[in-house]
Design a protein around this motif. Structure first.
Motif, PDB file in Angstrom:
ATOM      1  N   UNK A 233      35.913 -16.356  -1.626  1.00 32.21           N
ATOM      2  CA  UNK A 233      35.557 -16.978  -2.867  1.00 32.21           C
ATOM      3  C   UNK A 233      34.870 -15.924  -3.741  1.00 32.21           C
ATOM      4  N   UNK A 234      34.582 -14.770  -3.362  1.00 29.42           N
ATOM      5  CA  UNK A 234      33.975 -13.688  -4.435  1.00 29.42           C
ATOM      6  C   UNK A 234      35.237 -13.101  -5.250  1.00 29.42           C
ATOM      7  N   UNK A 235      36.551 -13.370  -4.722  1.00 30.35           N
ATOM      8  CA  UNK A 235      37.781 -12.976  -5.473  1.00 30.35           C
ATOM      9  C   UNK A 235      37.900 -13.768  -6.708  1.00 30.35           C
ATOM     10  N   UNK A 236      38.598 -12.979  -7.594  1.00 30.19           N
ATOM     11  CA  UNK A 236      38.881 -13.656  -8.909  1.00 30.19           C
ATOM     12  C   UNK A 236      39.937 -14.535  -8.998  1.00 30.19           C
ATOM     13  N   UNK A 237      39.787 -15.525  -9.707  1.00 27.00           N
ATOM     14  CA  UNK A 237      40.810 -16.727  -9.869  1.00 27.00           C
ATOM     15  C   UNK A 237      40.406 -18.013  -9.526  1.00 27.00           C
ATOM     16  N   UNK A 238      41.145 -18.969  -9.707  1.00 31.60           N
ATOM     17  CA  UNK A 238      40.693 -20.405  -9.583  1.00 31.60           C
ATOM     18  C   UNK A 238      40.500 -20.637  -8.275  1.00 31.60           C
ATOM     19  N   UNK A 239      39.283 -21.520  -7.844  1.00 29.28           N
ATOM     20  CA  UNK A 239      39.054 -21.935  -6.692  1.00 29.28           C
ATOM     21  C   UNK A 239      40.038 -22.620  -5.897  1.00 29.28           C
ATOM     22  N   UNK A 240      40.552 -23.673  -6.358  1.00 31.94           N
ATOM     23  CA  UNK A 240      41.744 -24.459  -6.157  1.00 31.94           C
ATOM     24  C   UNK A 240      42.938 -23.463  -5.229  1.00 31.94           C
ATOM     25  N   UNK A 241      43.372 -22.345  -6.025  1.00 22.63           N
ATOM     26  CA  UNK A 241      44.244 -21.410  -5.631  1.00 22.63           C
ATOM     27  C   UNK A 241      43.745 -20.652  -4.435  1.00 22.63           C
ATOM     28  N   UNK A 242      42.412 -20.209  -4.428  1.00 24.56           N
ATOM     29  CA  UNK A 242      42.029 -19.364  -3.352  1.00 24.56           C
ATOM     30  C   UNK A 242      41.905 -20.177  -2.062  1.00 24.56           C
ATOM     31  N   UNK A 243      41.828 -21.632  -2.190  1.00 25.59           N
ATOM     32  CA  UNK A 243      41.458 -22.301  -0.893  1.00 25.59           C
ATOM     33  C   UNK A 243      42.785 -23.375  -0.679  1.00 25.59           C
ATOM     34  N   UNK A 244      43.904 -22.899  -1.430  1.00 28.97           N
ATOM     35  CA  UNK A 244      44.912 -23.709  -1.294  1.00 28.97           C
ATOM     36  C   UNK A 244      45.598 -23.724   0.023  1.00 28.97           C
ATOM     37  N   UNK A 245      45.913 -25.182   0.595  1.00 30.87           N
ATOM     38  CA  UNK A 245      46.544 -25.275   1.820  1.00 30.87           C
ATOM     39  C   UNK A 245      45.295 -25.701   2.835  1.00 30.87           C
ATOM     40  N   UNK A 246      44.268 -25.493   2.410  1.00 32.70           N
ATOM     41  CA  UNK A 246      43.237 -25.887   3.528  1.00 32.70           C
ATOM     42  C   UNK A 246      42.515 -27.320   3.274  1.00 32.70           C
ATOM     43  N   UNK A 247      42.780 -28.196   4.177  1.00 34.64           N
ATOM     44  CA  UNK A 247      42.419 -29.694   4.163  1.00 34.64           C
ATOM     45  C   UNK A 247      41.075 -29.932   3.628  1.00 34.64           C
ATOM     46  N   UNK A 248      40.710 -30.953   3.130  1.00 32.20           N
ATOM     47  CA  UNK A 248      39.258 -31.430   2.592  1.00 32.20           C
ATOM     48  C   UNK A 248      38.291 -31.482   3.680  1.00 32.20           C
ATOM     49  N   UNK A 249      37.078 -31.131   3.481  1.00 25.04           N
ATOM     50  CA  UNK A 249      36.023 -31.228   4.428  1.00 25.04           C
ATOM     51  C   UNK A 249      35.618 -32.526   4.663  1.00 25.04           C
ATOM     52  N   UNK A 250      34.901 -32.868   5.569  1.00 23.07           N
ATOM     53  CA  UNK A 250      34.248 -34.291   5.796  1.00 23.07           C
ATOM     54  C   UNK A 250      32.913 -34.287   4.750  1.00 23.07           C
ATOM     55  N   UNK A 251      32.750 -35.397   4.473  1.00 19.84           N
ATOM     56  CA  UNK A 251      31.650 -35.992   3.569  1.00 19.84           C
ATOM     57  C   UNK A 251      30.310 -35.157   3.690  1.00 19.84           C
ATOM     58  N   UNK A 252      29.707 -35.108   5.140  1.00 17.26           N
ATOM     59  CA  UNK A 252      28.539 -34.557   5.372  1.00 17.26           C
ATOM     60  C   UNK A 252      28.746 -33.179   5.282  1.00 17.26           C
ATOM     61  N   UNK A 253      29.851 -32.492   5.653  1.00 14.96           N
ATOM     62  CA  UNK A 253      29.846 -31.013   5.276  1.00 14.96           C
ATOM     63  C   UNK A 253      29.728 -30.561   3.971  1.00 14.96           C
ATOM     64  N   UNK A 254      30.321 -31.404   2.866  1.00 13.10           N
ATOM     65  CA  UNK A 254      30.346 -31.258   1.499  1.00 13.10           C
ATOM     66  C   UNK A 254      28.616 -31.353   1.138  1.00 13.10           C
ATOM     67  N   UNK A 255      28.279 -32.472   1.505  1.00 12.30           N
ATOM     68  CA  UNK A 255      26.698 -32.552   1.174  1.00 12.30           C
ATOM     69  C   UNK A 255      25.830 -31.631   1.583  1.00 12.30           C
ATOM     70  N   UNK A 256      25.980 -31.039   2.835  1.00 10.86           N
ATOM     71  CA  UNK A 256      25.405 -29.798   3.567  1.00 10.86           C
ATOM     72  C   UNK A 256      25.575 -28.653   2.794  1.00 10.86           C
ATOM     73  N   UNK A 257      26.740 -28.058   2.418  1.00 15.92           N
ATOM     74  CA  UNK A 257      26.836 -27.108   1.598  1.00 15.92           C
ATOM     75  C   UNK A 257      26.443 -27.210   0.300  1.00 15.92           C
ATOM     76  N   UNK A 258      26.534 -28.479  -0.404  1.00  9.60           N
ATOM     77  CA  UNK A 258      25.831 -28.448  -1.921  1.00  9.60           C
ATOM     78  C   UNK A 258      24.231 -28.422  -1.580  1.00  9.60           C
ATOM     79  N   UNK A 259      23.735 -29.196  -0.705  1.00  6.48           N
ATOM     80  CA  UNK A 259      22.314 -29.017  -0.685  1.00  6.48           C
ATOM     81  C   UNK A 259      21.750 -27.725  -0.355  1.00  6.48           C
ATOM     82  N   UNK A 260      22.596 -26.963   0.520  1.00  4.88           N
ATOM     83  CA  UNK A 260      22.150 -25.622   0.759  1.00  4.88           C
ATOM     84  C   UNK A 260      22.112 -24.746  -0.478  1.00  4.88           C
TER      85      UNK A 260
END
Length: 371
Positions: free
Chosen positions: A297-324
């Motif tokens: 994710x330090x690469x240039x380009x839109x985030x959606x393109x960089x993580x294309x094909x990777x499924x969404x994370x569980x909500x608790x993982x999202x909240x953990x990353x955001x809070x951190x």
């Protein structure tokens, strides 16, 4: 390969100025591993939901139970625009919750990223409204005085004069409140897509920084480690910051030679995209997985393109990353630094927090690190 004097070039690392902060949360390396998955739109919703809860808590803290949120939306440079109504008199307040999620600004917030016509239009309307409000308040005061004077001149009883005075004061309070409500409604109306600025600056102060206490927070924060050396340096790192990307390359040379261990603290200092990238890197619980996503994710380009094909994370993982990620910003703001990358390290047992502005400065720091 180990750097030699002849290969070291004096290259300036341009500080990137930022605005943001949040709630403290420590890393627990013993937590159960979560599969590495990346959210997309879900993360934005989670971020806004967390911000709304914090805004509601701040309104209770500052205004008691009087203020009720009518609407929130993302505002200048990571702030949250809050339109809140007073349950006491129905008055609307136009508030900005700053990214440190501790301070609230009331009023209209201007920005150098607004066009001249937007600033002029907003300022003219507000100035005219304020002048009208002042005139109405002044008129109501004069009317009150005239009513009281007339009652005295009429030669009535003291009870008559008292009643007339109470009536005059009550009328004045009502008219003054109405004038202020009209002005505040106009202030709230200035928060629209055509006038909303995109960047702003946090208030700065000269508070003495307790570096030892902050360094202890840094050591216990959510960082991503690269390298195995006992010479350790911490870096507040924005994945969209060009200076951060440049210094990453310099640090890799020392890591690869076995001279240095770098602990990156991802922060979303430069806006929503930066915050999303920082949050994504901190969702996995394993360091190796975090490090892979830090580099991706330090690469240039839109985030959606960089993580294309990777499924969404569980909500608790999202909240953990955001809070951190927000926690790391909270620590960075407490250092009173306003740039990324910012470095933290110890020399002769003393904690240091610095914005290093050249490759030579960085080299000297690395040579003097405590093991």
């Amino acid at each position: 390969m180990k750097l030699t004097k002849s290969t070291v070039k004096f290259i300036f690392l341009v500080p990137i100025f930022f605005l943001s902060s949040a709630v403290l949360m420590s890393c627990d390396s013993k937590t159960k591993t979560t599969p590495i998955q990346i959210p997309q739109s879900e993360l934005s919703r989670s971020i806004h939901s967390t911000e709304q809860k914090k805004a509601a808590a701040l309104l209770v803290h500052y205004f008691g139970g009087d203020m009720v949120i009518e609407k929130t939306e993302h505002g200048p440079a990571g702030s949250l625009v809050i339109i809140a109504r007073s349950q006491n008199d129905g008055e609307l307040k136009n508030l900005f919750m700053l990214p440190d999620q501790q301070h609230i600004i009331e009023g209209t917030l201007y920005s150098p990223h607004m066009t001249r016509s937007q600033i002029t239009k907003s300022h003219s309307n507000i100035a005219a409204s304020r002048a009208s409000m002042t005139s109405k308040v002044s008129l109501s005061r004069d009317e009150m005085r005239e009513k009281i004077s007339s009652a005295i001149r009429a030669g009535g009883s003291s009870e008559d004069i008292k009643a007339a005075t109470q009536n005059a004061v009550s009328t004045r309070v009502e008219k003054t409140s109405a004038a202020k409500r009209d002005h505040n409604k106009l202030l709230a109306a200035t928060i629209g897509d055509d006038t909303l600025p995109q960047t702003a600056a946090l208030p700065r102060n000269n508070t003495v920084v307790d570096k030892e206490a902050i360094f202890n927070r840094i050591e216990n924060a959510d960082w991503i480690s690269d390298g195995t050396s006992n010479n350790i340096i911490y870096v507040f790192y924005d994945l969209t910051c060009s200076a951060c990307l440049e210094v990453h390359g310099y640090l890799d040379e020392y890591i690869n030679s076995g001279e240095l261990q770098v602990r990156y603290l991802p922060v979303g200092a430069l806006g929503p995209d930066a915050l999303i990238r920082a949050s994504l890197t901190l969702m996995p619980t394993k360091n190796d997985s975090r490090l892979k996503f830090l580099k991706l994710l330090s690469s240039r380009g839109p985030v959606n393109e960089l993580v294309k094909g990777i499924p969404p994370a569980p909500e608790d993982a999202q909240k953990r990353g955001h809070s951190a990620a927000l926690s790391n910003l909270n620590i960075l703001v407490s250092t009173q630094r306003v740039a990324t990358p910012t470095f933290a390290y110890k020399i002769k047992g003393v904690a240091q927090i610095s914005v290093l502005t050249s490759r030579e400065q960085l080299r000297q720091v690395i040579q003097n690190l405590d093991e």
